[in-house]
Design a protein around this motif. Structure first.
Motif, short mmCIF file in Angstrom:
data_model
loop_
_atom_site.label_atom_id
_atom_site.label_comp_id
_atom_site.label_asym_id
_atom_site.label_seq_id
_atom_site.Cartn_x
_atom_site.Cartn_y
_atom_site.Cartn_z
N SER A 66 0.86 -1.18 0.00
CA SER A 66 0.00 0.00 0.00
C SER A 66 0.90 1.24 0.00
O SER A 66 2.10 1.15 0.29
N ASN A 67 0.33 2.39 -0.32
CA ASN A 67 1.12 3.62 -0.39
C ASN A 67 1.80 3.97 0.92
O ASN A 67 2.91 4.49 0.94
N ASP A 68 1.12 3.73 2.05
CA ASP A 68 1.73 4.07 3.34
C ASP A 68 2.62 2.96 3.90
O ASP A 68 3.21 3.11 4.96
N GLY A 69 2.72 1.83 3.18
CA GLY A 69 3.62 0.75 3.59
C GLY A 69 3.13 -0.09 4.75
O GLY A 69 3.89 -0.87 5.30
N THR A 70 1.86 0.02 5.11
CA THR A 70 1.36 -0.76 6.25
C THR A 70 0.63 -2.03 5.83
O THR A 70 0.30 -2.85 6.67
N THR A 85 -0.24 -7.06 7.69
CA THR A 85 -0.38 -5.67 8.11
C THR A 85 0.75 -5.34 9.07
O THR A 85 1.09 -6.15 9.94
N GLN A 86 1.30 -4.13 8.92
CA GLN A 86 2.40 -3.70 9.76
C GLN A 86 1.88 -2.67 10.77
O GLN A 86 1.23 -1.70 10.38
N VAL A 87 2.19 -2.91 12.03
CA VAL A 87 1.84 -1.97 13.09
C VAL A 87 3.10 -1.70 13.90
O VAL A 87 3.75 -2.64 14.36
N PRO A 94 0.23 -13.59 8.45
CA PRO A 94 -0.46 -13.51 7.16
C PRO A 94 -1.92 -13.96 7.29
O PRO A 94 -2.22 -14.92 8.00
N ILE A 95 -2.79 -13.24 6.61
CA ILE A 95 -4.20 -13.60 6.56
C ILE A 95 -4.50 -14.07 5.15
O ILE A 95 -4.24 -13.35 4.18
N ALA A 96 -5.01 -15.29 5.01
CA ALA A 96 -5.37 -15.81 3.69
C ALA A 96 -6.68 -15.14 3.27
O ALA A 96 -7.71 -15.35 3.91
N GLY A 115 -4.56 0.07 0.37
CA GLY A 115 -4.41 -1.27 0.92
C GLY A 115 -5.72 -1.96 1.28
O GLY A 115 -5.71 -2.98 1.94
N LYS A 116 -6.85 -1.42 0.81
CA LYS A 116 -8.14 -1.98 1.19
C LYS A 116 -8.84 -2.75 0.08
O LYS A 116 -9.91 -3.32 0.30
#
Length: 182
Positions: A66-70, A85-87, A94-96, A115-116
């Motif tokens: 995604s553009n924000d890298g999360t 997802t990065q927090v 990982p989510i399938a 990223g949606k």
């Protein structure tokens, strides 16, 4: 300032020129962060072997950020799509978001800038008793949209009939918000 690099054959026993590919590895994704003009590895995300149901998390064949890298999307061997997802600088499990149904494969995918939304092209084939593909019967363009903690699937385009060309849909791109599709 974030780079994701897929390494789909990482973990294989060896790759020899001209030999059949060794697919024993589970792949990996390396992420790098640029700070003060220098790149440094941030994470080494490894695939995993089969779980109790025989499913493997194979990664690295294709990656998108995604553009924000999360948000990071990845696909493995045309079979499944996963989202991580990065927090606070740490990548989650990982989510399938799509698992391949029988006689179906997905090739290209695109992730929207926010990223949606994940768009992908899938084909359904008819196979002979010996496992050889006889004909492609259905090709679809589908999206998965993340909302309220769940990924919802929508079919945008369906092309059907015997002997369709294997890659009728072979390149995808999404707008930043995933609403305008091309």
């Amino acid at each position: 300032n974030l780079l994701a690099v897929g390494a789909p054959q990482e973990g294989t026993k060896g790759v020899r020129f001209g030999a059949a590919p060794d697919v024993s590895g589970t792949g990996a994704i390396h992420t790098y962060v640029r700070s003060n003009g220098a790149w440094a590895e941030e994470a080494h995300l490894k695939g995993s072997g089969p779980d109790a149901n025989g499913k493997s998390f194979l990664i690295g064949r294709q990656v998108a950020l995604s553009n924000d890298g999360t948000t990071l999307a990845t696909g493995g061997n045309g079979d499944n799509f996963y989202v991580l997802t990065q927090v606070a600088g740490t990548w989650g499990q990982p989510i399938a978001v799509w698992q391949r149904p029988p006689n179906t494969s997905a090739f290209d995918f695109a992730l929207s800038g926010d990223g949606k939304t994940l768009a992908y092209a899938a084909i359904t084939t008819s196979k002979a008793s010996n496992g050889v593909v006889e004909e492609i019967q259905l090709q679809t363009l589908q999206t998965l949209t993340h909302s309220d903690g769940a990924w919802m699937e929508e079919t945008l385009l369906t092309v059907s009939g015997p002997n369709l060309h294997l890659h009728l849909i072979n390149s995808l791109s999404l707008s930043r918000d995933g609403r305008a599709r091309a």
